[in-house]
Scaffold this active site. Structure first.
Site, PDB file in Angstrom:
ATOM      1  N   ARG A 146     -18.226  40.216 129.101  1.00  0.00           N
ATOM      2  CA  ARG A 146     -18.691  40.433 130.467  1.00  0.00           C
ATOM      3  C   ARG A 146     -20.185  40.724 130.449  1.00  0.00           C
ATOM      4  NH1 ARG A 146     -14.043  43.269 129.428  1.00  0.00           N
ATOM      5  NH2 ARG A 146     -12.199  42.702 130.672  1.00  0.00           N
ATOM      6  N   HIS A 240     -20.392  35.382 134.961  1.00  0.00           N
ATOM      7  CA  HIS A 240     -18.954  35.286 134.691  1.00  0.00           C
ATOM      8  C   HIS A 240     -18.520  33.834 134.490  1.00  0.00           C
ATOM      9  CE1 HIS A 240     -16.139  38.556 134.382  1.00  0.00           C
ATOM     10  NE2 HIS A 240     -15.176  37.821 134.874  1.00  0.00           N
ATOM     11  N   ARG A 243     -18.336  33.210 130.924  1.00  0.00           N
ATOM     12  CA  ARG A 243     -17.127  33.840 130.358  1.00  0.00           C
ATOM     13  C   ARG A 243     -15.920  32.932 130.601  1.00  0.00           C
ATOM     14  NH1 ARG A 243     -14.613  38.829 129.030  1.00  0.00           N
ATOM     15  NH2 ARG A 243     -12.810  39.417 130.290  1.00  0.00           N
ATOM     16  N   HIS A 266      -8.689  41.219 127.613  1.00  0.00           N
ATOM     17  CA  HIS A 266      -7.696  41.289 128.681  1.00  0.00           C
ATOM     18  C   HIS A 266      -6.539  42.184 128.252  1.00  0.00           C
ATOM     19  CE1 HIS A 266      -8.908  37.190 130.646  1.00  0.00           C
ATOM     20  NE2 HIS A 266      -9.613  38.198 131.119  1.00  0.00           N
ATOM     21  N   TYR A 275      -6.274  30.307 132.330  1.00  0.00           N
ATOM     22  CA  TYR A 275      -7.132  29.255 131.793  1.00  0.00           C
ATOM     23  C   TYR A 275      -6.312  28.072 131.271  1.00  0.00           C
ATOM     24  CZ  TYR A 275     -10.693  32.848 132.152  1.00  0.00           C
ATOM     25  OH  TYR A 275     -11.529  33.825 132.632  1.00  0.00           O
TER      26      TYR A 275
END
Length: 294
Positions: A146, A240, A243, A266, A275
């Site tokens: 992040r 982001h 990311r 996560h 994803y």
């Protein structure tokens, strides 16, 4: 009722360490609830029934609010009643029967590999600023961290010899490997650029702004948007986006979901599995373009 909400917001701040945004949102939602309840001649939360709360939800649903806004309102009310139960202000929780609307998860915005390559070629590595920006962008894409984690890195968090970075996420740490491209970019920055910005030898921040202080999220966002425009990427990308692109590209190239989950930090693997939907979409596009009997 207003005083109860004020005490609840203070409780969130002092005991739960909630963010300012959360506190502002909860307070706004609950003040709106109070106005409705008072219109129904209810003056105490202990008088409120599940039917009253359902009536309020029906009212805000009629305002054509987004499902996410309605869900946040329900979360605000539930959190308040958990607090009221804890404090003994109410004997029962009328929020148990409330149903949160289903929110359709949007696929995150990602860049193609070619777009990322174009973006990362934009900094002028003949200048100290370009060397710094190149190192930051390469590290962000190499690790998927992040932006808040990136700007809070210290010089001791990077191990260039072993090729990894220690990333701090709240009270947890995780180790993420970095590839040779990112490693070399950081090495160039440390040797030829960081000293240009950092006049204080005691400064521990890895990346600093032109004043030698730790870079802000907004500062890096501005840098990234400038390079995106230079690269001819006209979508509204944010830090982001890199990311998201890291995660999608890792999975597309055969990385397992569990490893990507650990690198992203996560807590729940379902956050990473979104994803995989990007892979399915990509496969569908390829199929529709290539199969003769699609």
């Amino acid at each position: 009722m207003e005083r109860v909400v004020e005490d609840f917001i203070l409780y969130l701040h002092e005991t739960k360490n909630t963010s300012k945004n959360t506190e502002v949102s909860y307070e706004r939602d609950l003040k709106k609830l109070i106005r409705y309840l008072q219109e129904q001649d209810l003056t105490s939360f202990s008088e409120v029934t599940c039917t009253d709360l359902q009536g309020y939800l029906n009212k805000i649903k009629s305002e054509n609010l987004a499902a996410s806004t309605i869900s946040r309102n329900i979360a605000s009310i539930r959190a308040l009643y958990h607090y009221l139960l804890k404090k003994g202000i109410v004997a029962e929780d009328p929020t148990e029967v409330l149903h949160t609307p289903k929110i359709e998860k949007k696929l995150p915005e990602i860049l193609s590999v070619e777009e990322v390559d174009r973006l990362l070629k934009q900094p002028d590595i003949r200048t100290p600023k370009g060397i710094r920006d190149n190192a930051m962008m390469e590290l962000l894409y190499a690790t998927g961290m992040r932006v808040s984690e990136l700007i809070h890195l210290s010089t001791t968090d990077i191990n260039l010899q072993m090729g990894y970075v220690v990333c701090h996420d709240s009270d947890k740490e995780r180790i993420i490997p970095i590839g040779n491209v990112s490693r070399n970019a950081i090495l160039q920055y440390m040797e030829h650029s960081r000293g240009f910005f950092t006049k204080d030898t005691n400064e521990s921040a890895l990346f600093t702004n032109c004043s030698g202080k730790s870079m802000s999220r907004q500062g890096f966002w501005k840098v990234l948007k400038g390079y995106a425009a230079d690269a001819g990427i006209h979508r509204d990308i944010t830090p982001h986006t890199l990311r998201h692109s890291f995660a999608a590209h890792m999975l597309q190239n055969g990385a397992d979901v569990k490893s990507v989950q650990e690198m992203l930090g996560h807590a729940d693997i379902s956050s990473t599995q979104i994803y995989l939907g990007l892979n399915v979409s990509k496969m569908r596009d390829v199929y529709m373009k290539a199969h003769p009997r699609h």
